[in-house]
Motif scaffolding. Structure first.
Motif, PDB file in Angstrom:
ATOM      1  N   SER A   1       1.192   3.410   7.620  1.00 43.02           N
ATOM      2  CA  SER A   1       0.691   3.671   6.037  1.00 43.02           C
ATOM      3  C   SER A   1       1.486   4.978   5.130  1.00 43.02           C
ATOM      4  CB  SER A   1      -1.004   4.259   6.006  1.00 43.02           C
ATOM      5  OG  SER A   1      -1.267   4.985   6.886  1.00 43.02           O
TER       6      SER A   1
ATOM      7  N   SER B   1      -1.464  -2.174  -4.745  1.00 49.05           N
ATOM      8  CA  SER B   1      -1.346  -2.564  -3.415  1.00 49.05           C
ATOM      9  C   SER B   1      -0.588  -3.423  -2.676  1.00 49.05           C
ATOM     10  CB  SER B   1      -2.657  -2.879  -2.743  1.00 49.05           C
ATOM     11  OG  SER B   1      -3.306  -3.721  -2.713  1.00 49.05           O
TER      12      SER B   1
ATOM     13  N   ASP C   1      -1.504  -1.492   8.175  1.00 52.37           N
ATOM     14  CA  ASP C   1      -1.862  -0.279   7.717  1.00 52.37           C
ATOM     15  C   ASP C   1      -1.831   0.463   8.678  1.00 52.37           C
ATOM     16  OD1 ASP C   1      -3.355  -0.976   5.849  1.00 52.37           O
ATOM     17  OD2 ASP C   1      -5.378  -1.774   5.641  1.00 52.37           O
TER      18      ASP C   1
END
Ligand code: NAP
Length: 270
Positions: free
Chosen positions: A254, A152, A251
């Motif tokens: 995203s 990630s 996020d």
């Protein structure tokens, strides 16, 4: 290293949105000045633990002081982004200090001299490419090795409007910044399958020491000329660019990768 881990002094108040980087570790290059400093401060305000990397140790230290005054966590490290060994060390030090790397903002850059192509000194041209393009590649090389292991991450590279359009007497800068846009797209294609997003920001002219050192100060003829090129009727502020960088790193973005995001008061829309 957990015993040496820096502790947060205090963070008061703050909405959930403002603390969205809690538990995340961010590395910012060129964090001792301008857009890099504003980004380091904003990330820390959002709860991130920040490694502020810069050529100037004094600038990095000042950024740490500013962040700590607000109760955030920030460490400074010296780096020349043109040196592979120093960049590798910067990434290693981030992991040793904070235990992980979630966000990288490859922001360090220089303006270079103003000259037409025939008059541009070769050494100066190469230096601009070295810092502004190869430096970004080197940073990504070591950051991505780390993020790949974690599966990630989010990277934001600082390009420019001059990564999308030309500007006279700035061929090295324009070439390097166009290169950053292409490099960002290629990197996004290589790593999107590994949960890593990579984008660029493309700011218009922003009031920072970079343009001041080129004599572009309020009241100067060049400043007036550049203000006239931005439909917003002014140049941008480092904090405004930091806002976009934070969104791309969060996020909330995203599904955003491989993109070049303008933040230019309308400069390129004309
Ligand atoms: P800045 O205030 O001059 O900050 C740039 C920082 O990068 C400085 O702290 C500088 O350190 C550092 N740096 C320079 N060379 C380095 C190297 N080899 N290794 C590590 N750090 C190095 O400029 P800024 O305006 O915030 O610029 C940040 C980024 O935004 C740059 O990539 C720039 O091209 C981009 N950008 C700026 C504008 C603008 O109008 N200001 C517009 C679009 C894009 P020293 O001060 O010690 O040299």
């Amino acid at each position: 290293m957990s015993g040496d881990r820096p502790q947060r002094k205090h963070i008061e108040g703050g909405s959930e949105m403002a603390r969205e980087f809690e538990g995340k570790v961010a590395l910012v290059t060129g964090a001792g000045s301008g857009i890099g400093r504003a980004t380091a401060q904003a990330l820390a305000e959002g709860g991130a633990e920040v490694m502020a990397a810069d050529l100037s140790t004094e600038g990095g230290r000042e950024t740490v002081e500013l962040v700590e005054k607000e109760g955030g966590i920030c460490h400074a490290t010296a780096v020349d982004v043109t040196s592979a060994s120093q960049v590798e060390q910067m990434v290693n030090q981030t992991i040793e200090t904070f235990g992980r790397l979630d966000i990288a903002v490859n922001n360090a850059g220089i303006g270079g001299p103003s000259a037409t192509i025939a008059d541009y000194e070769e050494a100066a041209w190469r230096q601009v490419i070295d810092v502004n393009l190869i430096g970004v590649w080197l940073c990504m090389k070591y950051e991505l090795a780390q993020m790949s292991k974690a599966g990630s991450g989010a990277i934001v590279n600082n390009s420019s409007i001059l990564g999308l359009v030309g500007f006279p007497q700035a061929s090295a800068y324009v070439s390097a910044k166009h290169g950053v846009v292409g490099l960002t797209k290629s990197a996004a294609l290589e790593y999107s399958g590994q949960g890593i997003r990579i984008n660029s920001v493309n700011p218009g002219f922003i009031e920072t020491p970079l343009i001041e050192s080129a004599g572009i100060t309020p009241g100067s003829e060049m400043h007036e000329f550049l203000v006239g090129k931005h439909p917003a009727g002014r140049l941008g502020k480092p904090e405004e660019v930091a806002e976009l960088i934070l969104w791309l790193a969060s996020d909330r973005a995203s599904f955003v990768t491989g993109a070049a995001y303008l933040i230019d008061g309308g400069y390129v829309a004309q």
